[in-house]
Write a protein that holds these residues in place. Structure first.
Motif, PDB file in Angstrom:
ATOM      1  N   PRO A 143       3.221  -3.344  -4.328  1.00  9.88           N
ATOM      2  CA  PRO A 143       2.817  -4.674  -4.779  1.00  9.88           C
ATOM      3  C   PRO A 143       3.721  -5.766  -4.201  1.00  9.88           C
ATOM      4  O   PRO A 143       4.935  -5.694  -4.360  1.00  9.88           O
ATOM      5  N   THR A 158       6.707   1.453  -6.411  1.00  4.07           N
ATOM      6  CA  THR A 158       5.830   2.376  -7.141  1.00  4.07           C
ATOM      7  C   THR A 158       5.924   3.737  -6.433  1.00  4.07           C
ATOM      8  O   THR A 158       6.644   3.859  -5.439  1.00  4.07           O
ATOM      9  N   LYS A 159       5.213   4.719  -6.956  1.00  4.57           N
ATOM     10  CA  LYS A 159       5.037   6.015  -6.284  1.00  4.57           C
ATOM     11  C   LYS A 159       6.327   6.744  -5.906  1.00  4.57           C
ATOM     12  O   LYS A 159       6.439   7.297  -4.816  1.00  4.57           O
ATOM     13  N   ASN A 194      -1.422  -4.394   2.785  1.00  3.78           N
ATOM     14  CA  ASN A 194      -1.484  -3.256   1.879  1.00  3.78           C
ATOM     15  C   ASN A 194      -2.438  -2.212   2.489  1.00  3.78           C
ATOM     16  O   ASN A 194      -3.331  -2.557   3.261  1.00  3.78           O
ATOM     17  N   ASP A 195      -2.258  -0.936   2.121  1.00  2.00           N
ATOM     18  CA  ASP A 195      -3.148   0.098   2.676  1.00  2.00           C
ATOM     19  C   ASP A 195      -4.617  -0.104   2.276  1.00  2.00           C
ATOM     20  O   ASP A 195      -5.526   0.259   3.025  1.00  2.00           O
ATOM     21  N   ASN A 221      -5.217   2.316  -5.725  1.00  2.00           N
ATOM     22  CA  ASN A 221      -5.352   0.859  -5.746  1.00  2.00           C
ATOM     23  C   ASN A 221      -6.644   0.478  -5.027  1.00  2.00           C
ATOM     24  O   ASN A 221      -7.232   1.286  -4.315  1.00  2.00           O
ATOM     25  N   GLU A 249      -4.179  -4.484  -7.004  1.00  2.00           N
ATOM     26  CA  GLU A 249      -3.066  -3.698  -7.583  1.00  2.00           C
ATOM     27  C   GLU A 249      -3.485  -3.171  -8.953  1.00  2.00           C
ATOM     28  O   GLU A 249      -2.832  -3.411  -9.972  1.00  2.00           O
ATOM     29  N   GLU A 283      -2.675   3.945 -12.749  1.00  3.30           N
ATOM     30  CA  GLU A 283      -2.344   4.818 -11.619  1.00  3.30           C
ATOM     31  C   GLU A 283      -1.943   6.213 -12.096  1.00  3.30           C
ATOM     32  O   GLU A 283      -2.314   7.226 -11.502  1.00  3.30           O
TER      33      GLU A 283
HETATM   34  C1  GLC Z   1       0.433   1.979  -5.322  1.00  2.00           C
HETATM   35  C2  GLC Z   1       0.906   0.692  -4.684  1.00  2.00           C
HETATM   36  C3  GLC Z   1      -0.240  -0.025  -3.998  1.00  2.00           C
HETATM   37  C4  GLC Z   1      -0.940   0.929  -3.044  1.00  2.00           C
HETATM   38  C5  GLC Z   1      -1.374   2.185  -3.754  1.00  2.00           C
HETATM   39  C6  GLC Z   1      -2.018   3.203  -2.805  1.00  2.00           C
HETATM   40  O1  GLC Z   1      -0.438   1.670  -6.357  1.00  2.00           O
HETATM   41  O2  GLC Z   1       1.493  -0.138  -5.659  1.00  2.00           O
HETATM   42  O3  GLC Z   1       0.225  -1.159  -3.306  1.00  2.00           O
HETATM   43  O4  GLC Z   1      -2.047   0.281  -2.473  1.00  2.00           O
HETATM   44  O5  GLC Z   1      -0.240   2.781  -4.362  1.00  2.00           O
HETATM   45  O6  GLC Z   1      -1.146   3.637  -1.822  1.00  2.00           O
END
Ligand code: GLC
Length: 458
Positions: A143, A158-159, A194-195, A221, A249, A283
């Motif tokens: 994010p 995150t992650k 972002n991806d 996301n 997000e 998530e």
């Molecule tokens: C997490 C990240 C977000 C990303 C997602 C998938 O949620 O915060 O930015 O797009 O993972 O990788």
């Protein structure tokens, strides 16, 4: 599954993980409310889904050309790519994967970026690109508040990432500084994305009707195209173009209570044991990083309540493993056994052997283990279908394509079907959709953003 009374008991035990229509409806309403708040200038603060402005407002035509570099950081490894776009929707790419260890994931941000610059340097040398000053798109999948296309302040990790001294910093500058520290490396970082944005762009390259990008991988996301008049937080100078990609997000959805009615004891334990308790609640119910762990926690309780492995000689040993070995059930197990069929369950047996060292398990126990895995995957897919339909309805086009990437979606044979089940239920009459697998959104998408930026600046 044949309905022996024992299996009926297990089903009953799992009821809280099988949402009913009312619960999905509530999920839909709560999510729409958060999106509304996220978009509003005065309400953004209180929204869980921050709806970040990406400043991506131009879309590929399929005729972009040129050579681009891309960096992809966001999962358990990190990639560098060289992408050659040719006209007519054609692209070629070379890439290299670099492993990330705990040292990078949990160390200092500057060290992470130094490592990235080092890998980039190696890649440039290996591909004999030293003499070229190539534009680079940086897929940074966390994010961020974007300040234009090439500046992005990290809001939170995150992650499983947790690098010090990075939150609140502009990751674009951090990358540029790290590149500058390596003498002889000439690179022009033109965009951070972002991806999900990369996924949307790589699908829009093939099909302009793509308006939603979804990732169901380690994290989860989505992004979508919004009309600029609905973006109160967007400066007027960006409003001469009709649309902008919004990074929802949605992993953070639930932080303000939107999924309380679906949040089980298992979800609470996952949250409590995570690196970021209280954050990324949605998530943690739907993404690859957590699905295997959910199965472990459910199995642990089911074994303790004599619902599974009740007659098994190794029952105590199984309980020990489930108790003492977090992550002993990887999310890939859910995908791999999804297609296994009774009467013999060869794949389930293979995994029960691997995880618990269990030879020749009881057929009913195989069936039950698979059932628990299916329930967890189905809940995730169904929930995602609900929130996706909210985005498709918001986009409001008669036909919308959802571009998707991520290991959970790609590897689980039934995940697409689970998402469609609730999408079909919640999408408004008169709106049709399709789901399209992205061809390497994080890589090609980054090159495409870089390409459209160059086109607009030319
Ligand atoms: C997490 C990240 C977000 C990303 C997602 C998938 O949620 O915060 O930015 O797009 O993972 O990788």
């Amino acid at each position: 599954m044949s309905e022996t009374s024992e299996i009926a008991r297990l089903r009953e035990f799992l009821t809280e993980l099988i949402p009913n229509e009312d619960q999905f409806q509530r999920l839909y309403r709560n999510f729409c409310e958060q999106i509304r708040k996220g978009l509003g200038a005065n309400t953004n603060k209180e929204a869980s889904t921050k709806c970040y402005l990406t400043y991506v407002q131009d879309f590929p035509t399929g005729n972009e050309t040129g050579k681009f570099l891309a960096l992809d950081l966001g999962g358990s490894n990190f990639r560098v790519l060289l992408i050659s776009l040719r006209s007519n929707h054609d692209a070629e790419q070379t890439s290299k994967i670099y492993q990330l260890t705990e040292k990078e994931l949990l160390g200092k941000g500057s060290e992470l970026f130094d490592y990235i610059a080092k890998c980039l340097h190696e890649f440039v040398c290996e591909n004999k690109l030293e003499a070229e000053n190539l534009p680079l798109g940086f897929t940074f999948s966390f994010p961020c508040v974007q300040i234009g296309l090439s500046k992005a302040t990290l809001v939170r990790w995150t992650k499983g990432f947790n690098c010090a001294d990075t939150v609140g910093e502009d990751v674009g500058t951090m990358l540029k500084v790290a590149i500058a520290r390596r003498q002889g490396l000439k690179i022009d970082m033109v965009a951070i994305l972002n991806d999900t944005t990369g996924t949307l762009m790589s699908c829009a390259y093939k099909n302009p009707e793509c308006n939603i990008g979804l990732i169901v991988g380690t994290g989860c996301n989505a992004c979508y195209t919004e009309r600029v008049e609905n973006c109160e937080r967007l400066d007027a100078k960006y409003k001469n173009k009709p649309k902008i990609i919004i990074n929802v997000e949605w992993g953070a959805f639930g932080e303000k209570g939107g999924v309380d009615h679906l949040h089980t004891e298992y979800d609470k334990i996952i949250d409590k044991n995570s690196l970021n308790p209280g954050a990324q609640i949605y998530e943690k119910m739907v993404a690859g990083m957590y699905l295997g762990e959910l199965v472990r926690l459910i199995m642990l309780r089911a074994v303790n309540e004599n619902l599974v492995f009740a007659q098994c000689k190794l029952r105590k040993h199984i309980t020990d493993i489930l108790t003492k070995k977090p992550n002993c059930i990887e999310t890939k197990v859910l995908s791999e056994i999804a297609n296994d069929k009774g009467d013999d369950w060869p794949l389930v047996k293979e995994y029960l052997k691997k995880i618990f060292n269990l030879n020749d398990p009881d057929i009913d126990d195989c069936m039950k283990f698979k059932y628990v895995c299916d329930v967890v995957a189905k809940r995730a897919g169904n929930m995602l279908g609900v929130t996706l339909s909210a985005l498709a309805n918001k986009v409001g086009e008669k036909f919308t394509i959802i571009g998707v990437d991520g290991t959970v979606y790609r590897c689980h044979p039934n995940f697409d079907g689970y998402m469609r089940e609730t999408l079909d239920q919640f999408i408004e009459k008169g709106i049709r959709y399709d789901i399209m697998l992205s061809e390497d959104g994080s890589g090609r998408g980054a090159a495409l953003v870089a390409a459209v930026v160059q086109r607009e600046n030319a």
